[in-house]
Scaffold this motif. Structure first.
Motif, PDB file in Angstrom:
ATOM      1  N   UNK A 121      74.302   7.922   1.609  1.00  0.00           N
ATOM      2  CA  UNK A 121      72.951   8.349   1.942  1.00  0.00           C
ATOM      3  C   UNK A 121      72.041   7.133   2.079  1.00  0.00           C
ATOM      4  N   UNK A 124      76.183   4.968  -1.899  1.00  0.00           N
ATOM      5  CA  UNK A 124      77.214   5.991  -1.906  1.00  0.00           C
ATOM      6  C   UNK A 124      78.599   5.385  -1.775  1.00  0.00           C
ATOM      7  N   UNK A 125      79.642   6.226  -1.859  1.00  0.00           N
ATOM      8  CA  UNK A 125      81.028   5.735  -1.875  1.00  0.00           C
ATOM      9  C   UNK A 125      81.373   4.812  -0.707  1.00  0.00           C
ATOM     10  N   UNK A 172      74.197   6.814  -6.547  1.00  0.00           N
ATOM     11  CA  UNK A 172      74.127   7.994  -5.682  1.00  0.00           C
ATOM     12  C   UNK A 172      74.959   9.168  -6.207  1.00  0.00           C
TER      13      UNK A 172
END
Lengths: 303, 243
Positions: free
Chosen positions: A67, A218-219, A267
């Motif tokens: 994100x 994020x990942x 996140x």
């Protein structure tokens, strides 16, 4: 039995898992869901001298496995943080916390840090040097070795507690910035802050985020974070708090192998409010699976 | 707020793009109409916040419009599909201020939360008028739901194909009411703000990160300070809103 305890700058953490600043508020939203005393520590919402609303909305955009946010350091200001938020956090969390400090001038960093330094609840100060320097045309302090060092040196003068320099990855060579912070007296490095990113709405054909750009997390950014931590570990002699896309116990171990003494989870908290608790719960089993008896033995193990 | 695994009992199209889904699971966290749920959609990183149409002891019904990747995937969920949902988010409407004869104004996909509110106001003995605004006949949904529980329903369509030709405010301007509640798009809100008399509550929409107050992604300024649409809202009182 495995050992998940680590020592971060003199703080004994039950485990290396710390929610990252800006994704955990002041803890109490999450305390409605689970006992947050399981957390190694908490890096609370980035705090500036004055209260800030932040940037106009929309401030959030979704990405593949991540994100973008452009919240812009919304916070009630250091005085309210100390008088209202920290007591509320103390009511639900009985360990030392990490105070994340932002600023737009050297003086602001110093004032904010010195006020938070007096709080018994605060164990470590984490200096977010990714803020625009309003006295130098808005360029981020953290994108030059000189700017980063100036902030850290100034903060170290007014604090007695250990100082983490939180680095932005949006630089040519992050090891230069890390070294400059170490030389300026930083006790540790926390990294990485978000990557500058953008999404464009196909219907409006304009950027999704009001400020056009924002911080990508994020990942998806885990490999970037691992690379950066790995590089910095080779250059500095101070501990690193690793973060960027961590969402599982395996990610924690990977980040520690790259060189992190502790980790922050960002996140992931926003999509699974139990993320930190789940990671902590699964950590012992994952350690056993990979024949790890003591997390301290794997720090920097990939080198 | 609770998090749990919910089972899809039904998921049906009401119009070309609007769907109604019934989910089975723990609904104890729902305390007021106007609250929302936040659903995990496989392959999407962020959850999808959707307002609650109605609920009972063990089911929650949502109505959503297919507008993008996440809702496209949701529209394909079959009976028996299990999904991870945060339930009971947001403040919801304050029913204590309604007076005896409130009007509820819903525009398009802002209509669903009005139903749970309408049902509970009628159960309290209130005489409820409902204005439902659409663009055209083929987009109309939920009209019968409101009629079946005893509300006086006024439909407006922009093209005049059904009901009053024009906007919700064309129905509102000649009406008498003790209070208003509304949910819908921003241009409709601005028209209502210029037309409505007395007190009321608006339910806002904003792009959210978490949906439960942690990320500050959906903040807005109000006369009473900064508020998070997801946690301190989505319902704001008329008097506090800065337009």
């Amino acid at each position: 039995m495995v050992n998940t305890k680590v020592n971060l700058l003199g703080l004994e953490l039950d485990n290396p898992v710390i929610p990252a600043s800006g994704t955990f508020g002041f803890g109490y939203e999450y305390a409605e869901l689970y006992d947050i005393n399981c957390l190694g520590s908490i890096s609370f919402k980035g705090t500036t001298l004055e209260s800030r609303f932040g940037n106009p909305t929309p401030r959030i955009a979704e990405c593949t496995m991540g994100m973008i946010n452009s919240v812009g350091l919304q916070n009630p200001g250091v005085y309210k943080v100390i008088s209202e938020e920290l007591p509320k956090l103390k009511a639900v969390y009985n360990k030392k916390v990490i105070a994340n400090v932002g600023g737009f001038s050297i003086e602001e960093y110093q004032q904010c840090a010195s006020l938070l330094d007096k709080e018994e609840q605060v164990g470590i100060l984490e200096i977010n040097i990714s803020c625009p320097n309003l006295h130098a045309g808005g360029k981020n302090f953290g994108v030059s070795a000189e700017g980063a060092a100036t902030v850290i040196e100034a903060v170290k003068k007014v604090t007695t507690k250990p100082v983490l320099a939180k680095l932005t990855p949006n630089v040519t060579d992050i090891t230069e910035i890390a070294l400059a912070c170490e030389e300026a007296g930083a006790d540790g490095i926390s990294m990485i802050n978000t990557l500058l990113g953008m999404r464009i709405d196909l219907k409006t054909k304009k950027p999704v985020i009001h400020n056009k750009m924002g911080g990508f997390s994020g990942p998806a950014i885990l490999p970037v974070a691992l690379r950066a931590v790995y590089q910095v570990y080779e250059k500095v002699n101070i501990p690193i708090v690793g973060m960027g896309g961590i969402s599982s116990a395996k990610d924690v171990i990977e980040m520690m192998l790259a060189g992190a003494t502790a980790v922050q989870v960002g996140a992931a908290n926003l999509v699974n409010p139990y993320a930190c608790r789940d990671i902590i719960n699964e950590l012992p089993a994952v350690m056993e699976k990979y024949n790890i008896k003591d997390l301290n033995e794997i720090i920097g193990g990939a080198h | 707020m609770t998090q749990g695994i919910y089972t899809v009992l039904s998921n049906k199209a009401l119009t070309d793009s609007v769907y109604k889904m019934v989910l089975q699971g723990d609904t104890s966290a729902l305390t007021a109409p106007g609250q929302f749920v936040n659903l995990t959609v496989e392959g999407c990183y962020l959850r999808r916040p959707i307002s609650v149409f109605d609920w009972d002891e063990n089911t929650v019904t949502i109505i959503y419009k297919v507008v993008g990747e996440g809702t496209e995937k949701m529209a394909k969920w079959q009976e028996g599909y299990e999904c991870d949902v945060l339930v009971g988010l947001g403040n919801g409407f304050d029913m204590s201020k309604s007076g005896d004869a409130p009007v509820l104004i819903g525009g398009g996909v802002g209509i669903p939360p009005m139903f749970g509110l309408c049902k509970r106001l009628i159960a309290e003995g209130k005489k409820v008028k409902v204005i439902l605004g659409f663009n055209k006949e083929s987009e109309i949904f939920c009209k019968e739901d409101f009629e079946s529980i005893g509300a006086s329903v006024y439909v407006t369509t922009v093209d005049g194909s059904v009901g009053i030709k024009g906007f919700v405010t064309d129905a509102l301007k000649n009406m008498t009411y003790t209070y208003f509640y509304t949910c819908g798009p921003m241009p409709m809100f601005k028209a209502i703000e210029n037309t409505a008399v007395g007190g009321g509550q608006y339910s806002f929409e904003e792009r959210m990160g978490c949906g439960f107050g942690a990320c500050m992604g959906c903040s807005c300024k109000t006369k009473y300070g900064n508020k998070r649409i997801c946690k301190d809202g989505p319902v704001l009182e008329r008097e506090e809103i800065i337009w």
